[in-house]
Design a protein around this motif. Structure first.
Motif, PDB file in Angstrom:
ATOM      1  N   GLU B  46      94.656 -13.314 155.610  1.00 27.97           N
ATOM      2  CA  GLU B  46      95.823 -13.757 156.380  1.00 27.97           C
ATOM      3  C   GLU B  46      95.438 -14.013 157.836  1.00 27.97           C
ATOM      4  OE1 GLU B  46      98.964 -10.920 156.201  1.00 27.97           O
ATOM      5  OE2 GLU B  46      99.287 -11.297 154.061  1.00 27.97           O
ATOM      6  N   TYR B  47      94.578 -13.151 158.326  1.00 23.57           N
ATOM      7  CA  TYR B  47      94.129 -13.323 159.704  1.00 23.57           C
ATOM      8  C   TYR B  47      93.438 -14.674 159.862  1.00 23.57           C
ATOM      9  CZ  TYR B  47      90.631 -13.041 163.450  1.00 23.57           C
ATOM     10  OH  TYR B  47      89.817 -13.327 164.517  1.00 23.57           O
ATOM     11  N   ASP B 246      87.483 -17.429 168.407  1.00 22.54           N
ATOM     12  CA  ASP B 246      88.573 -16.479 168.619  1.00 22.54           C
ATOM     13  C   ASP B 246      88.136 -15.475 169.690  1.00 22.54           C
ATOM     14  OD1 ASP B 246      91.126 -15.573 168.277  1.00 22.54           O
ATOM     15  OD2 ASP B 246      90.623 -14.173 166.669  1.00 22.54           O
ATOM     16  N   ARG B 250      89.318  -9.053 169.512  1.00 23.11           N
ATOM     17  CA  ARG B 250      90.275  -9.130 168.406  1.00 23.11           C
ATOM     18  C   ARG B 250      89.550  -9.449 167.101  1.00 23.11           C
ATOM     19  NH1 ARG B 250      94.683 -13.148 169.801  1.00 23.11           N
ATOM     20  NH2 ARG B 250      92.958 -14.626 169.783  1.00 23.11           N
ATOM     21  N   LYS B 254      89.519  -7.243 163.601  1.00 21.48           N
ATOM     22  CA  LYS B 254      90.054  -7.818 162.361  1.00 21.48           C
ATOM     23  C   LYS B 254      89.000  -7.845 161.257  1.00 21.48           C
ATOM     24  CE  LYS B 254      94.312  -8.737 163.191  1.00 21.48           C
ATOM     25  NZ  LYS B 254      95.354  -8.028 162.400  1.00 21.48           N
TER      26      LYS B 254
END
Ligand code: SF4
Ligand code: SF4
Lengths: 259, 430
Positions: B46-47, B246, B250, B254
């Motif tokens: 989903e990330y 990204d 983060r 993730k």
């Protein structure tokens, strides 16, 4: 009964096997509606399993349900199908060359007909059946007669371009220079053979060599290729009576083998 | 793929709104076909979906916010550009993707036709005004890894603010010195750009962030040794691609979460493909977003990709900056030495000789249990096309079959590639 179908760019071939023997074979041009052609070929045929190969192999997976409910359809690549077919017909073969409508493949065989290494032309139609079809058009000769015509040549001019379109340009300009057309035709055949021989050497050419695919019918390609590969006595190219059925045969063999 | 809420931002960035919309549409469709259609995907994916859906939206907004706070945005095309130093300068480091066939015709007015797709893509993206990352950059850092790029940057410099970093092509002591000098020069350039003096702690912080990111992907790659394969090669490639743009902190968090999920999956013996599915390693040129062509074809051919020997893959994450030595270091010079040591280990095909790469590929294939290797070179990429021959020889000696592919971002050869790859997979099965 087991079926193998080879959906190529130019024609579709079907082979039915029963108890290891071919009980039926058929062949139709691919046209712009290959699905319809497949239906015609398979009309009334109820094999235990159908293996499709060739450029259009995935089409058969889509057609499966419609042809016969529950029909077991699988696909294999042309590479594997040709290896199996060639090995079946000529168990001693070590290399397979297949020149079809739009693809040329060279395959090194391992014992048992397994594929060792393979090469395939990428992207363009240089050196394939399409090349001959296209250039035969320049001479206004049916492609089936182009090889015999070319064999009348005695001194082939160098055709340097491997590109189908540029080769045509080269041929027309040679004509304009007054070169004998038979010689130009011979040169065009030489160009294919040169390219093919390179491909064969990249897979580590070993004799005996099976020549399959529609272009194997062409006497000039066969002749020039034997010469080029420097085939010694007793090591000429192995060509079956119906070289264009080789892929379909391989697919049918694979269908039978899966039991 | 993104909301029209960002339209104003894109307009400010001077994007060609219509062309950009077209790009997003294609990208969205592509993503749907290649990613969302996968069976048995991880929840943590989903990330990935989110990041990708917001790649030109939220992420660009973050970049604009960072700019508003006075931070600088640095774009790069190569893993030789040391992210640690960019981070030390409190700037944002983004990899400019260049994995799509867009603006190619425009690019061909500036670079020769016989140029690799990656170069044409970054030039094309700029000329067609469709890349908000390129438009956000304060500086684009080029590097002298191949002649194609070297010369393309000269033309590119007419359109963006370029800085060129020299990368050596051999690994002798003097080459080490050259890269060391280039590290220093890049650091000074960053200082000029940001007005900030980079100190020991800044570099240490940069190293910690970059190492953290690399360790997260290392962890992921280690889990991919499992059979059945717990994650698809497509998703793994996407993770590597996302790591370039990204936010690194983060991203690391993730991916570590995702690794936990994968571990649980391995324990249950679950995977994305049945146990015993032929496993392949991809090796060669970088695959920038959205260049998913090859893994998609491979995984549609009854195989699963278990590793990427590539710059968007293992080459970027295999080596860390020595952590113990970093902890002990007390001067900027020492830290630059450590950085140089790490970067000199990169086995890019631009080096001569480059024998480490051969061993690395063979080791990776063995560790990951790959039955075969697909060597990928972009058309017209001299360095990798050349190395394909050597890699083949090395792998042959180890009994690992290899298939060499040369292609670009176009779709016209997909059917042919399918046949070749399926046939290659067949030889591994029977
Ligand atoms: S392949 Fe070489 S030039 Fe390309 S990104 Fe990697 S290190 Fe840089
Ligand atoms: S893919 Fe090859 S030719 Fe293209 S930029 Fe990278 S190294 Fe240069």
């Amino acid at each position: 009964m087991f079926a193998g179908i080879d959906i190529g760019s130019r024609s579709i071939e079907l082979i039915l096997l029963e108890d290891g023997g071919v009980v039926r074979s058929g062949r139709l041009p691919t046209t712009f509606d290959p699905a319809a052609q497949c239906r015609t070929l398979l009309d009334g045929v109820r094999p235990k399993r159908l293996v499709a190969t060739g450029y259009g192999r995935s089409l058969m997976e889509k057609l499966a349900g419609e042809l016969a409910p529950g029909l077991d359809v699988q696909t294999v690549t042309e590479i594997k199908a040709h290896a199996l077919g060639a090995h079946h017909r000529f168990p001693e073969a070590r290399t397979v060359l297949d020149i079809g409508g739009q693809d040329t493949k060279a395959i090194a065989l391992l014992p048992g007909g397994k594929v060792g290494k393979f090469e395939m032309n990428d992207r363009c139609a240089a050196g394939t059946g399409k090349f001959l079809e296209y250039t035969a058009g320049v001479f206004q000769i049916p492609v089936e007669e182009f090889g015999t015509y070319a064999l009348q040549g005695d001194a082939a001019p160098d055709i340097t371009s491997m590109c189908t379109v540029f080769a045509e340009t080269e041929a027309t300009s040679l004509m304009a220079q007054g070169e004998k057309p038979q010689n130009i035709a011979l040169g065009l055949h030489e160009a294919i053979v040169k390219r093919t021989a390179n491909m064969l050497s990249r897979v580590g050419l070993q004799f005996p060599v099976v020549f399959a695919g529609g272009v194997a019918h062409n006497p000039c390609v066969r002749e020039l290729l034997s010469r080029k590969l420097n085939a010694r006595l007793g090591e000429e190219l192995l060509v079956s009576d119906d070289p264009d059925m080789n892929g379909a045969l391989g697919a049918a063999l694979w269908a039978a083998r899966q039991s | 793929m993104a909301e029209s809420a960002y339209k104003e931002m894109w307009e400010k960035l001077n994007l060609d709104i219509d062309a950009h919309e077209g790009l997003l549409e294609v990208l969205g469709k592509f993503y749907g076909d290649i990613y969302l259609s996968q069976q048995g995907r991880l929840q943590g994916a989903e990330y990935l979906d989110f990041v990708l859906s917001e790649v030109h939206g939220l992420r660009i907004k973050e970049l604009q916010d960072a700019k508003a706070q006075g931070r600088k945005i640095i774009g790069s095309f190569c893993v030789f550009v040391p992210e640690e130093l960019t981070l030390a300068a409190d700037a944002v480091h983004v990899g400019l993707c260049s994995g799509a066939d867009a603006g190619t015709e425009m690019a061909e007015t500036m670079v020769p036709r016989n140029t690799c797709a990656l170069i044409k893509s970054f030039v094309g993206f700029k000329l067609a005004k469709i890349c908000p990352f390129t438009e956000s950059c304060d500086v684009v850092v080029g590097e002298t890894t191949c002649d194609g790029k070297k010369k393309a940057y000269e033309a590119f410099a007419e359109h963006v603010n370029m800085y060129i970093m020299e990368v050596p092509q051999q690994k002798n002591a003097c080459d080490h010195d050259l890269l060391r000098a280039e590290m220093k020069r890049y650091m000074e350039e960053l200082e000029k750009l940001t007005g900030k003096t980079i100190g020991v702690d800044d570099i240490k912080k940069g190293i910690a962030i970059a190492n953290g990111k690399r360790k997260a992907i290392q962890g992921l790659n280690a889990l991919r040794k499992a059979d059945p394969a717990p994650i698809s090669g497509r998703d793994a490639l996407l993770i590597n691609q996302i790591s370039f743009y990204d936010d690194p902190v983060r991203f690391t968090a993730k991916i570590n979460e995702l690794c936990d999920e994968i571990e649980a999956r391995i324990e249950k013996g679950e995977g994305v493909a049945p146990k015993g599915t032929p496993r392949l390693l991809l090796a060669g040129c970088p695959m920038a977003v959205p260049n998913w062509k090859l893994p998609y074809i491979v995984e549609g051919s009854g195989a699963v990709v278990v590793g990427e020997e590539s710059c968007i893959g293992s080459r970027n994450i295999r080596d860390l900056v020595d952590e113990d030595a970093t902890a002990k270091a007390t001067t900027v010079d020492e830290l630059l030495d450590l950085l140089t040591d790490r970067y000199m280990k990169i086995d890019c095909a631009c080096f001569t000789p480059n024998d480490e790469r051969l061993d690395n590929i063979a080791d990776m294939a063995e560790e990951l249990g790959a039955q075969g290797v697909i060597h990928y070179a972009l058309l017209f990429c001299q360095p990798y096309s050349h190395e394909a021959f050597k890699v083949d020889k090395t792998l042959q000696a180890k009994g690992v079959p290899m298939l060499a592919i040369e292609t670009d971002y176009g779709m016209e050869d997909v059917e042919q590639l399918k046949t070749r790859i399926e046939a290659f997979v067949e030889t591994l099965e029977s």
